[in-house]
Design an enzyme around this catalytic site. Structure first.
Site, PDB file in Angstrom:
ATOM      1  N   GLU A   8     -16.403   5.627   5.298  1.00  0.00           N
ATOM      2  CA  GLU A   8     -15.619   4.992   6.366  1.00  0.00           C
ATOM      3  C   GLU A   8     -15.540   5.978   7.525  1.00  0.00           C
ATOM      4  OE1 GLU A   8     -11.465   4.559   5.309  1.00  0.00           O
ATOM      5  OE2 GLU A   8     -11.534   6.328   4.050  1.00  0.00           O
ATOM      6  N   LYS A  21      -2.792   6.822   1.060  1.00  0.00           N
ATOM      7  CA  LYS A  21      -2.544   7.155   2.472  1.00  0.00           C
ATOM      8  C   LYS A  21      -1.492   8.263   2.485  1.00  0.00           C
ATOM      9  CE  LYS A  21      -2.138   4.852   6.938  1.00  0.00           C
ATOM     10  NZ  LYS A  21      -3.290   5.443   7.583  1.00  0.00           N
ATOM     11  N   ARG A  71       0.839  -1.211   0.000  1.00  0.00           N
ATOM     12  CA  ARG A  71       0.000   0.000   0.000  1.00  0.00           C
ATOM     13  C   ARG A  71       0.870   1.256   0.000  1.00  0.00           C
ATOM     14  NH1 ARG A  71      -4.508   0.672   4.584  1.00  0.00           N
ATOM     15  NH2 ARG A  71      -2.675   1.122   5.851  1.00  0.00           N
TER      16      ARG A  71
HETATM   17  N1  PMP Z   1      -9.412   4.496   6.860  1.00  0.00           N
HETATM   18  C1  PMP Z   1      -8.562   5.507   7.083  1.00  0.00           C
HETATM   19  C2  PMP Z   1      -8.919   6.853   6.597  1.00  0.00           C
HETATM   20  C3  PMP Z   1      -7.358   5.282   7.780  1.00  0.00           C
HETATM   21  O1  PMP Z   1      -6.498   6.277   7.999  1.00  0.00           O
HETATM   22  C4  PMP Z   1      -7.069   3.977   8.230  1.00  0.00           C
HETATM   23  C5  PMP Z   1      -5.758   3.690   8.927  1.00  0.00           C
HETATM   24  N2  PMP Z   1      -5.702   4.214  10.217  1.00  0.00           N
HETATM   25  C6  PMP Z   1      -8.016   2.962   8.000  1.00  0.00           C
HETATM   26  C7  PMP Z   1      -9.158   3.254   7.288  1.00  0.00           C
HETATM   27  C8  PMP Z   1      -7.766   1.561   8.464  1.00  0.00           C
HETATM   28  O2  PMP Z   1      -6.722   1.000   7.721  1.00  0.00           O
HETATM   29  P1  PMP Z   1      -5.772  -0.113   8.352  1.00  0.00           P
HETATM   30  O3  PMP Z   1      -6.653  -1.258   8.706  1.00  0.00           O
HETATM   31  O4  PMP Z   1      -4.831  -0.438   7.247  1.00  0.00           O
HETATM   32  O5  PMP Z   1      -5.122   0.498   9.529  1.00  0.00           O
END
Ligand code: PMP
Length: 289
Positions: A184, A151, A52
């Protein structure tokens, strides 16, 4: 205790780990990052996080100066140097120092930073009782602007939504997309369970594809559950049997209400608890294979 921070190929004491005030990461949020857990001496789902990271970098046309294999080794070295058995790793890649302007051609030396630290976990009370959620008025980035799939170091939109959560007396906020659909939360993905089926918004709802989201979907499928990625509205959450969030820090956290409206029984549901159990088993393994 002074930490050893990886900075451009070297481990240095944290006091000496510095970047330029002309770095475009600082000036414009121009860079990418990852947050990863260490469980039982193993860096959890590291390959997925590295993939990622490099995809985020590619999407913003930032060339990371070391290979994914070198990055993987550097993460291991940094975790070891700091004696982290259970903790958190933050990878940050900035565009590097440049002129006071947006032109990326005037920047040089992307900074590669790896911090390995302990982690402050969410209180057990949240896992026992679940989380009340509010809807933020700040919507998730429009996918045609800065893609939510990246990200990036530009988290201000999510920070403003998180402020709404804390103002509302809770720790997470639901973010809708530009169409008014569920996307989300500020730092977590969202799932619902309806009649035994696990559902979560798809990529094109404008989400970050969480590594925990991926792990939970895979664990659910392996446990014989039906898993669907579907567009959903707040209505779907109101009438869900169960709802939960996933994220690197959160793991799996039950959501018991949205904007004061009770979801399901108003307590962490049995399927949510089962998935949390399966997830914690996976953390002992470190990866799927
Ligand atoms: N959505 C956002 C906007 C995030 O920043 C994150 C990570 N903190 C997630 C979802 C969850 O991703 P992960 O399971 O890879 O931590």
């Amino acid at each position: 205790m002074s930490r050893q921070v990886y900075l451009n190929g070297q481990l240095v004491p944290q006091e000496q780990a510095m970047v330029s005030v002309f770095d475009h990461g600082l000036l414009y949020g121009d860079g990418v990052f990852e947050g990863i857990r260490v469980y039982y001496d193993k860096v959890f789902l590291l390959d997925e996080h590295i993939d990622r990271l490099y995809e985020s970098a590619r999407a913003i046309r930032l060339e990371i100066p070391i290979s994914p294999e070198e990055m993987t080794a550097a993460v291991a070295d940094t975790v070891k140097a700091n004696g982290i058995e259970n903790g958190y790793v933050r990878l940050v890649i900035t565009r590097g120092a440049g002129a006071l302007g947006l032109d990326i051609r005037k920047t040089s030396n992307p900074q590669v930073i790896i911090i390995a630290d302990t982690i402050t976990l969410y209180p057990q009370e949240i896992y026992d009782n679940g989380l009340p959620l509010i809807t933020a008025s700040t919507i998730r980035n429009h996918p045609a602007a800065l893609s939510p799939r990246i990200k990036s170091l530009n988290y201000l939109n999510n920070i403003m939504a998180k402020v709404e959560a804390t103002d509302g007396g809770t720790i997470e906020a639901l973010m809708l997309n530009h169409k008014g659909e569920v996307a989300e939360c500020t730092g977590d993905n969202i799932f619902i369970i309806k009649k035994g089926v696990l559902m979560t918004p798809p990529n094109d709802a404008g989400i970050l594809e969480g590594v925990t989201r991926y792990a939970v979907m895979r664990l659910a499928e392996e446990a014989g559950m039906e898993v669907r990625e579907v567009a959903m509205t707040k209505h779907d959450i109101y009438v869900a049997d169960e709802c939960f969030l996933t994220g690197t820090a959160a793991e799996v956290i039950a959501v018991i209400s949205l904007d004061g409206r009770q979801i399901g029984s108003g307590k962490p549901g049995p399927i949510t608890q089962k998935l949390l159990g399966l997830f914690r088993e996976l953390t002992k393994q470190g990866s799927f294979d």
